[in-house]
Design an enzyme around this catalytic site. Structure first.
Site, PDB file in Angstrom:
ATOM      1  N   GLN A 225     -23.778  19.246  23.991  1.00 41.02           N
ATOM      2  CA  GLN A 225     -22.535  19.993  23.974  1.00 41.02           C
ATOM      3  C   GLN A 225     -22.175  20.464  25.384  1.00 41.02           C
ATOM      4  OE1 GLN A 225     -25.005  20.338  21.788  1.00 41.02           O
ATOM      5  NE2 GLN A 225     -23.984  19.507  19.985  1.00 41.02           N
ATOM      6  N   ASP A 320     -19.833  14.797  12.140  1.00 37.59           N
ATOM      7  CA  ASP A 320     -19.319  15.209  13.447  1.00 37.59           C
ATOM      8  C   ASP A 320     -19.115  13.942  14.275  1.00 37.59           C
ATOM      9  OD1 ASP A 320     -18.609  16.446  15.780  1.00 37.59           O
ATOM     10  OD2 ASP A 320     -20.419  17.653  15.976  1.00 37.59           O
ATOM     11  N   CYS A 347     -13.870  16.356  17.064  1.00 35.61           N
ATOM     12  CA  CYS A 347     -13.480  16.542  18.461  1.00 35.61           C
ATOM     13  C   CYS A 347     -12.143  15.871  18.745  1.00 35.61           C
ATOM     14  CB  CYS A 347     -14.559  15.998  19.403  1.00 35.61           C
ATOM     15  SG  CYS A 347     -14.890  14.247  19.193  1.00 35.61           S
TER      16      CYS A 347
END
Length: 391
Positions: A225, A320, A347
Site C-alpha cells: 500500500q 481487491d 482502486c
C-alpha cells in the site's frame, strides 16, 4: 487535515505527469473527485442512495511511501534527468527533486543520485536503441519503522561505481534510516522495472512496516500500500462492514501481500488469499509467519484457475482487484457460491461500476458504498462496497 509545511504550487505543474490537481484548493479537488464517482454511478446505473460520500485525505502532501523514477532527458542530447514522464510527452523525463507528495528524503536521494550520475557522465537506457546504463531509481519508505530502501536499476553494461554510490548515499543527512541499497539489472526491452538479477550493495533488500498492529516485511519488488495512514482507515472501515466472521471461511482475492488477509485471520476460522504475483505471495507467507498467524493460506496464480482448486466453500468473499477490475467470468464464479455478502474494495471506481452491473444481473446489489481520497493531487480514488444477495 494537517499541514506543517507552507506548500506552494509545484514548479513542475503542467509538466510532470504525476499530479492532476496541482494549484487546485484541496476542498475543490475533493468535490471534483466525489462528483466523478457520482457520475460513474449514474452512467452505470448504480444505486447512489447507499453511497456514504468520499472521505477526505488527512493531508494532500508527503503521503507516498514509494516512488519509481526514470532516467532520461527532456530533449534529445540534453542533460541527464531523473524523475517522471513529462505530461503529453512520454519520451521526455523531467527531474522532480522538489516533489510534495513524497518524504523529503526521497528528493534528497534523487538529487544526490542525479548529480552522482551526471558527474560520471553515465548514459541512460534508450528505449529505441536499447543501449545505455541507467534505467530507474526506486525509493521505498517504512512509515512506522522510519526505514528507507533504495534500488537503482541499470542495464548489465559495465562501469557503474557501486562503492562510490553506496558511500554517497551513506553520507546523506536523512530524516529516516537507510537500511538497504540494492542494484537491479534489467536488460529487458520492456519499458518497466523488471528484475533480471538483484545485488545487495549495502544492508538488506527489504524494509519493515506496520498496519493496524501487524508487522510486514516489504521486499524490493513486492506490492504494498502506497499511503499507510489512509489504508489503515480504509481497512478499518472495511473490516467493520464484515458480518461476524468467527468460525467462518473467507476468500481474499487479489490479496497482494496479504495485509487484509491477515487482519481477517485474526477473527476468522480460515482465510484463503489468492494473488498472481509470486513475489507478493512469498511476502504474504513470510509475513503471516512473522505475525504468528497460522490460519491463512496463500495460493499463487490466476483467480479464475485458483477458485477451481479451492474445495472449501467460502462463507464470505473479499475482492481487491487491480485497476482493470475483475474478469466477467470471475464475477459469475463468485455469484455461483450463493453466499449472502461480498465485500468489494476498489482502486478504480469505473471498473468497479462495470463489475457491479454484472453482479446486479446475478442477484447482488450494493447496500453500502464509501469512497476515499487516498491519493490527493492525483485522479485516483479508492472505494469500498458491500454487496448483498437479493432474497
Amino acid at each position: 487535515m494537517t499541514n506543517m509545511e507552507n506548500f506552494k504550487e509545484c514548479k513542475l505543474n503542467g509538466l510532470c505527469g504525476g499530479c492532476l490537481h496541482q494549484g487546485v484548493p484541496y476542498e475543490e479537488q475533493h468535490r471534483l473527485k466525489n462528483q466523478q464517482v457520482l457520475d460513474l454511478f449514474d452512467r452505470f446505473h448504480v444505486d447512489a442512495s447507499v453511497y456514504q460520500g468520499m472521505v477526505p485525505a488527512e493531508t494532500p502532501y508527503r503521503y507516498r511511501n514509494k516512488m519509481e523514477y526514470t532516467f532520461g532527458d527532456v530533449e534529445i542530447g540534453g542533460p541527464l534527468e531523473l524523475g517522471m514522464h513529462q505530461k503529453g510527452r512520454f519520451m521526455s523525463i523531467v527531474t522532480c527533486d522538489e516533489c510534495q507528495l513524497v518524504p523529503e528524503d526521497f528528493n534528497r536521494i534523487l538529487s544526490a543520485t542525479l548529480n552522482f550520475c551526471r558527474e560520471r557522465e553515465y548514459s541512460f537506457y534508450h528505449k529505441k536503441t536499447h543501449t545505455g546504463l541507467l534505467r530507474n531509481l526506486v525509493v521505498r519508505h517504512g512509515v512506522r519503522s522510519n526505514e528507507v530502501l533504495v534500488n537503482i536499476i541499470t542495464s548489465s553494461e559495465e562501469g557503474f561505481d557501486e562503492a562510490g554510490y553506496v558511500e554517497l548515499l551513506q553520507g546523506l543527512e536523512l530524516d529516516n534510516t537507510l537500511v538497504g541499497i540494492i542494484r537491479t539489472f534489467n536488460d529487458s526491452l520492456a519499458d518497466a522495472v523488471i528484475d533480471e538479477g538483484t545485488k545487495i550493495l549495502y544492508g538488506r533488500d527489504f524494509y519493515y512496516e506496520e498496519i493496524l498492529g501487524l508487522k510486514f516485511q516489504v521486499k524490493a519488488f513486492a506490492f504494498f500500500q502506497t499511503n499507510i495512514n489512509a489504508v489503515e482507515r480504509l481497512y478499518s472501515d472495511a473490516l467493520n462492514l464484515l458480518p461476524d466472521i468467527h468460525e467462518k471461511t473467507v476468500y481474499d482475492l487479489y490479496c497482494g501481500t496479504g495485509t487484509i488477509t491477515q487482519l481477517m485471520a485474526l477473527k476468522a476460522k480460515k482465510v484463503y488469499g489468492v494473488e498472481i504475483v509470486e513475489d507478493s505471495v512469498e511476502a504474504a507467507r513470510h509475513n503471516a509467519e512473522l505475525n504468528g498467524i497460522t490460519n491463512c493460506e496463500f495460493l499463487c496464480g490466476d483467480v479464475r484457475k485458483k477458485l477451481d482448486e479451492l474445495t472449501e466453500k467460502p462463507d464470505m468473499i473479499v475482492v481487491d482487484p487491480p485497476r482493470a477490475g475483475m474478469h466477467d467470468k470471475v464475477v459469475h464464479m463468485l455469484c455461483r457460491y450463493d453466499i449472502p455478502e461480498i465485500l468489494y474494495i476498489s482502486c478504480n471506481p469505473k471498473t468497479m461500476c462495470m463489475n457491479l452491473e454484472l453482479f446486479k444481473m446475478n442477484g447482488y446489489e450494493p447496500v453500502y458504498m464509501k469512497s476515499y481520497d487516498n491519493f490527493p493531487m492525483t485522479k485516483h480514488v479508492e472505494t469500498c462496497c458491500l454487496l448483498r444477495r437479493r432474497v
